[in-house]
Motif scaffolding. Structure first.
Motif, short mmCIF file in Angstrom:
data_model
loop_
_atom_site.label_atom_id
_atom_site.label_comp_id
_atom_site.label_asym_id
_atom_site.label_seq_id
_atom_site.Cartn_x
_atom_site.Cartn_y
_atom_site.Cartn_z
N ALA A 81 -15.00 -3.36 1.71
CA ALA A 81 -16.44 -3.46 1.53
C ALA A 81 -17.01 -2.13 1.06
N LEU A 82 -17.95 -2.21 0.10
CA LEU A 82 -18.49 -0.99 -0.50
C LEU A 82 -19.12 -0.07 0.52
N ARG A 83 -19.82 -0.61 1.49
CA ARG A 83 -20.46 0.23 2.50
C ARG A 83 -19.41 1.06 3.24
N ASP A 84 -18.31 0.42 3.62
CA ASP A 84 -17.23 1.14 4.32
C ASP A 84 -16.55 2.13 3.38
N GLU A 144 -26.81 6.93 1.42
CA GLU A 144 -27.97 6.18 1.89
C GLU A 144 -28.02 4.81 1.23
N ALA A 145 -27.68 4.72 -0.04
CA ALA A 145 -27.67 3.43 -0.74
C ALA A 145 -26.63 2.50 -0.13
N ALA A 146 -25.45 3.03 0.17
CA ALA A 146 -24.40 2.20 0.77
C ALA A 146 -24.82 1.68 2.13
N TYR A 173 -30.60 -4.68 -2.13
CA TYR A 173 -29.20 -4.57 -2.56
C TYR A 173 -29.05 -4.14 -4.02
N GLN A 174 -29.92 -4.64 -4.91
CA GLN A 174 -29.72 -4.39 -6.34
C GLN A 174 -29.86 -2.91 -6.69
N LYS A 229 -26.95 2.31 -7.91
CA LYS A 229 -26.67 3.72 -7.61
C LYS A 229 -25.19 3.92 -7.29
N ILE A 230 -24.66 3.04 -6.44
CA ILE A 230 -23.25 3.16 -6.04
C ILE A 230 -22.34 2.97 -7.25
N ARG A 231 -22.65 1.98 -8.06
CA ARG A 231 -21.82 1.73 -9.24
C ARG A 231 -21.81 2.94 -10.16
#
Length: 499
Positions: free
Chosen positions: A276-279, A294-296, A411-412, A417-419
């Motif tokens: 999972a991206l957050r992890d 922060e985004a995650a 989420y979007q 940002k993460i991407r």
């Protein structure tokens, strides 16, 4: 080339995406040695097959149906004759009655009554004449295709149960991805003519004879036979990087008794992630910039648990699964595992029924004891008229955190940002449902992994574009300002959902 001289590729996660990446890499080149790390004792992720006293059960029901030729080819390569064709039968429970799904015209008319049927048709025609000009929410998207009255009957309550979110604040991209090109007119035409070009209404599907985990157990074996590794009970707890290159991962190994054995640092040349991206973002060392962390932390997930009941008699109902649209019970969907494959049930004089509950980790359902959940599931099975609770002779409970990525209002922006940050890494790719934070089906998770493997071999695929509908770039949940604006327009035009 000896195994030690091959280029090491670290794969995080032994679900469909991670194992597909390793399989595809070996299939296309003999120069690489994939090393897959899986934190649990079973491969397959949410597509694994659990077992209890010889009874096998699927975590959510996984049809093997796809229009992606490469994915279907892999299924057939790995499973061969173990990939069987099964008839589909499913129903919707609503207002104390069972509706065939796909729609059968006489069954639907009989259940809903002539008067209400006319009101549904009138509502449909009204919304065809005066549809929402913009389809920003799930509610608007569905009403434009089915009318307000059918939306109230069959879409609103089930969507609220699955997501715990009011459908009027869920974005249209969810409907566009999951319901796709279905409409009331098409559903009625399919019921009358037998025509069907809508994937959600297929009449048969393929399925491994011992459940979806069979696919991934066999894939694991093939990876290992070809010189790769699949290390179980091995959890990646850190992803180490130097500037824009990932250099290694730290792997914590567990015993069968869930005791930590050791932690090792594993180096690699290329890295593919499916956690999972957050992890993932929280695991980087050194960490990404604070705004990325922060985004995650804003990414959310819907959790899930299944209570599998063993009954003292066979075939309590013929369906593969039943959708429960009633707010009077907590169960959201019910599986009948012998209808998926007879070999899932070791004793043909018994049945195995999966009662699925959508929840959040830490809420009342999640925290119930196994005995309490067994009692609840038996009572609800009886309340639905499917089987008396006294026929339950055994039960097993499986809790699945992070089953579904949530498309809420944050989420979007967070995902973009993460991407953008992940795209700066030279030798790191992320794939799969949780690795892309997208509610993909199994086939699209596999396709993203295939593309990742091909990228390592020199191709150039955008993994984030796999299964992107036109509405992917919209937010999933409307802001409060947009809701007020929509509500004002609705009042101005005199539109009411129930009309």
């Amino acid at each position: 080339m000896s195994e030690n001289s091959k280029i090491p590729v670290v794969v995080i996660g032994g679900g469909p995406a991670g194992l597909t990446a390793a399989y595809e890499l070996q299939k296309r080149s003999s120069d690489y040695r994939p090393i897959v790390f899986e934190g649990s004792n079973l491969v397959g992720g949410i597509a694994r097959t659990e077992s209890h006293n010889g009874y096998r059960f699927d975590i959510g029901g996984h049809r093997f149906f796809t229009k992606v030729e490469d994915v279907e080819a892999m299924w057939k390569e790995v499973l061969g004759v173990d990939l069987i064709t099964r008839p589909r039968q499913s129903r919707i429970y609503y207002r104390g009655k069972y509706f065939d799904y796909p729609l059968k015209i006489f069954n639907a008319l009989s259940n809903i009554g002539a008067y209400e049927s006319m009101r549904i048709i009138a509502s449909y025609l009204k919304w065809q004449i005066r549809p929402y000009r913009e389809e920003n929410s799930f509610e608007e998207w569905v009403i434009n295709r089915f009318g307000g009255r059918l939306y109230m009957h069959f879409f609103r309550s089930y969507t609220e149960k699955v997501w715990g979110i009011d459908p009027k604040v869920i974005r249209a991209d969810w409907a566009a991805q999951r319901i796709k090109n279905l409409s009331l007119f098409k559903a009625v035409w399919n019921a009358i003519s037998g025509a069907n070009d809508t994937s959600s209404l297929i009449e048969e599907f393929q399925y491994p004879r011992l459940g979806p985990g069979m696919m991934w157990e066999k894939t694991q074996k093939l990876i290992e036979e070809n010189g790769g590794e699949v290390q179980m009970m091995s959890e990646v707890i850190a992803v180490n990087r130097q500037d824009n290159r990932v250099t290694s991962v730290d792997v914590r190994r567990w015993s069968d008794k869930n005791e930590v054995i050791e932690t090792n640092r594993i180096t690699g040349t290329e890295f593919i992630n499916s956690m999972a991206l957050r992890d993932l973002i929280q695991a980087f060392d050194p960490p990404p910039p604070p705004d990325i962390v922060e985004a995650a932390n804003r990414l959310k997930y819907r959790d899930f648990l299944i209570v599998t009941l063993v009954l003292d008699h066979a075939e309590p109902f013929p369906d593969n699964w039943i959708y429960i649209h009633s707010p009077l019970v907590k169960v959201g969907r019910i599986q009948n595992f012998s209808a998926w494959s007879p070999e899932m049930v070791p004793d043909p004089n018994t049945a195995s029924i999966g009662m699925e509950y959508f929840c959040q980790k830490g809420d009342g359902l999640w925290n119930m004891s196994e005995d309490e959940l067994r009692t609840l599931a038996g009572e609800e099975l009886e309340e639905l008229g499917l089987c008396g609770r006294e026929h339950v002779i055994d039960a097993a409970v499986i809790r699945q955190p992070k089953a579904y990525p949530v498309y809420d209002g944050e989420y979007q922006e967070a995902l973009e940002k993460i991407r953008a940050w992940l795209d700066t890494l030279e030798n790191f790719q992320t794939v799969g449902r949780n690795g892309l934070h997208r509610y993909n089906n199994q086939d699209h998770s596999m396709l993203s992994a295939m593309f990742a493997a091909r990228n390592i071999l020199g191709e150039n695929h955008d993994l984030w574009s796999v299964n992107v509908e036109r509405s992917y770039h919209e937010e999933f949940e409307l802001s409060e300002e947009e809701l007020k604006s929509k509500e004002g327009k609705r009042r101005k035009h005199g539109k009411r959902i129930a009309a």
